[in-house]
Design a protein around this motif. Structure first.
Motif, short mmCIF file in Angstrom:
data_model
loop_
_atom_site.label_atom_id
_atom_site.label_comp_id
_atom_site.label_asym_id
_atom_site.label_seq_id
_atom_site.Cartn_x
_atom_site.Cartn_y
_atom_site.Cartn_z
N LEU A 66 0.87 -1.18 0.00
CA LEU A 66 0.00 0.00 0.00
C LEU A 66 0.90 1.23 0.00
CD1 LEU A 66 -2.52 -1.22 2.75
CD2 LEU A 66 -2.61 -1.63 0.27
N TYR A 307 -14.90 -1.42 4.65
CA TYR A 307 -13.91 -0.66 3.88
C TYR A 307 -14.29 0.82 3.75
CZ TYR A 307 -11.37 -4.86 2.42
OH TYR A 307 -10.62 -6.01 2.41
N CYS A 321 -8.34 -1.58 -2.21
CA CYS A 321 -7.97 -2.46 -1.10
C CYS A 321 -8.81 -3.73 -1.12
CB CYS A 321 -8.13 -1.74 0.23
SG CYS A 321 -6.78 -0.63 0.65
N SER A 363 -7.26 0.59 4.84
CA SER A 363 -6.04 -0.15 5.16
C SER A 363 -6.28 -1.10 6.32
CB SER A 363 -4.90 0.82 5.50
OG SER A 363 -4.62 1.68 4.43
N LEU A 366 -8.55 -4.00 5.27
CA LEU A 366 -7.85 -5.02 4.49
C LEU A 366 -7.15 -6.02 5.41
CD1 LEU A 366 -6.73 -6.24 1.89
CD2 LEU A 366 -4.88 -4.53 1.97
#
Length: 485
Positions: A66, A307, A321, A363, A366
């Motif tokens: 990422l 998300y 993601c 993030s 994920l």
């Protein structure tokens, strides 16, 4: 003119091509003695990877990187420095700077005034990792990540710094990490590329552009370069059949083109022709696999919600993601996400929160999603940019209008899964966040550690080019064993 028997109908160009192949074959005989480069590109296209790889049992089957393009401020997100609050607007001590270079953007400033973060930090999780109040979602995975606060790089400007992070060299032309991984370990899904790239931008400010060479194959065969998936329209250019062309006609046309390419390869012997043949076949298979990959209709509502609302926006970081997790499930080995516009020379007060909003929840989601699916232990997730930002202000030192310049001497990234120890911090900077004072991690060390998690000895994954052996870490790099399980 004297004619060589058997070559009466060969053109001058063909003769020179075959002569070059003969010279190349002689060189190949020498290379075959080096196991890291055995096998022609044609051979490798049908094998899982190079002979002898992985070198040892891997802890990660895949990597999701990422990458936050522009240089996130470690001092406003990951590395709390109370001294900066105590010495707000005082000059950065000479004993800290030690005459180290600064960019031309602040060289003309009369002062380098200490600038604390506007945001507070607090311990998160059972590990007690201190994070900025902006990172509310990352705080919920504090016990799953390893926060490295002692990363340092050699570059001071964006392009060479990003190139260095991705390829191990500040100069263009070297293979990217994903290309090295694909070259060494091969592909685990014949219907998708082994190396996929997804790019997102902040909605208000797109930030600096990114060049395709960052996910290129450099001097490696071109089959190893990353394939960029787009956020709108066809995920991959020219993947759909043209209007008026049926699937059967597409197959017929492809077979004809492949036959011509085979004839060309038999005549010239250029391995890039075989790469083109293999990639055309992959593209045909992707016509079925990619639409299924991009279709989120079967994703549970609670997963989509985790998300964030942007997951419904094609091309957003949140959407990418989630796609990264879906690619991981399908065996894609290296998944590279880029998110642009972390280059905050001014107005961090206004510009940093939107960037965190773009990336923080997705993030963390994920990592949680991979963990829930039982994939985190075998997936290495990396979050970070090319460098950090300065502890002194760019422009005036004000809590409502400050900016920070580029800073490569010390910055932070985090890693999770794939054999990395969770819930720990590694490395330390000085009281001003300017220099690393304990457990330094150079970019080459980071690259060596990533390859190690994939079961690769970074000193043994090499490729001979222009008379020397090249590798991702050049002649440097030490695996950071203290962060490994």
């Amino acid at each position: 003119m004297h004619r060589i028997p058997g070559y009466e109908h060969i053109s001058r160009g063909d003769f020179l091509s075959k002569l070059g192949l003969g010279i190349g074959a002689a060189g190949l005989m020498h290379l075959l003695g080096e196991p890291e480069v055995q096998g022609s590109p044609a051979d490798r296209s049908t094998k899982p990877g190079l002979p002898g790889l992985p070198h040892f049992a891997p802890t990660a089957k895949r990597v999701i990187c990422l990458f936050q393009s522009g240089g996130p401020s470690h001092l406003d997100l990951f590395d709390d420095k109370p001294v900066l609050r105590e010495r707000f607007n005082e000059d950065l001590p000479d004993s800290i700077r030690k005459g180290q270079r600064i960019t031309g953007m602040v060289a003309s400033q009369a002062r380098l005034a200490c600038q604390p973060s506007k945001w507070n930090f607090s311990p998160c999780g059972q590990s007690g990792t201190k994070l900025s109040e902006l990172l509310t979602h990352t705080g919920t995975i504090a016990d799953d990540i390893c926060l490295i606060r002692s990363v340092h790089t050699e570059a001071i400007n964006h392009d060479p710094a990003i190139t260095f992070f991705q390829t191990g060299s500040q100069l263009p032309g070297r293979p990217s990490m994903g290309a090295w991984t694909d070259y060494g370990l091969g592909c685990a899904n014949e219907n998708l590329p082994s190396f996929v790239v997804l790019i997102s931008v902040n909605k208000e400010r797109p930030g600096q552009g990114l060049l395709a060479r960052l996910w290129g194959s450099g001097f490696l065969p071109s089959e190893h370069q990353g394939v960029q998936f787009r956020g709108s329209g066809d995920p991959v250019l020219y993947l759909s059949d043209p209007k008026g062309i049926s699937r059967e006609n597409r197959r017929w046309m492809l077979d004809g083109i492949q036959e011509l390419n085979q004839q060309s390869f038999a005549r010239i012997g250029d391995p890039e022709i075989e790469t083109r043949i293999a990639q055309a076949e992959l593209a045909y298979r992707m016509q079925s696999s990619v639409p299924d990959l991009m279709d989120l209709n079967n994703e549970p509502e609670h997963v989509l919600n985790s998300y964030g609302e942007d997951v419904h926006v094609p091309g957003s970081f949140a959407r990418n993601c989630l796609l990264a997790r879906r690619l991981a499930v399908r065996g894609v080995r290296f998944i590279q996400l880029y998110h642009r516009d972390w280059d905050h020379h001014g107005g961090i007060h206004d510009r940093l929160p939107p960037m965190v909003k773009d990336t923080d929840q997705a993030s963390a989601a994920l990592v949680k999603d991979l963990k829930q699916a039982g994939l985190l232990d075998e997936t290495l997730v990396i979050w970070g940019g090319e460098f950090g930002r300065t502890p002194y202000a760019q422009g005036s030192a004000r809590l409502d209008a400050y900016g920070r310049d580029h800073h490569g001497k010390a910055f932070s990234i985090w890693m999770a899964g794939g054999g990395i120890k969770p819930g720990m911090c590694y490395g330390e900077t000085d009281d001003f966040g300017f220099n690393v004072v304990n457990q330094p991690v150079h970019i080459h060390d980071l690259q060596a550690t990533i390859l190690h998690c994939l079961g690769i000895d970074h000193t043994r994954l090499t490729y001979r080019f222009q008379g020397r052996q090249f590798r991702l870490t050049d002649v440097h790099g030490q695996v950071v064993k203290a962060i490994l399980k």
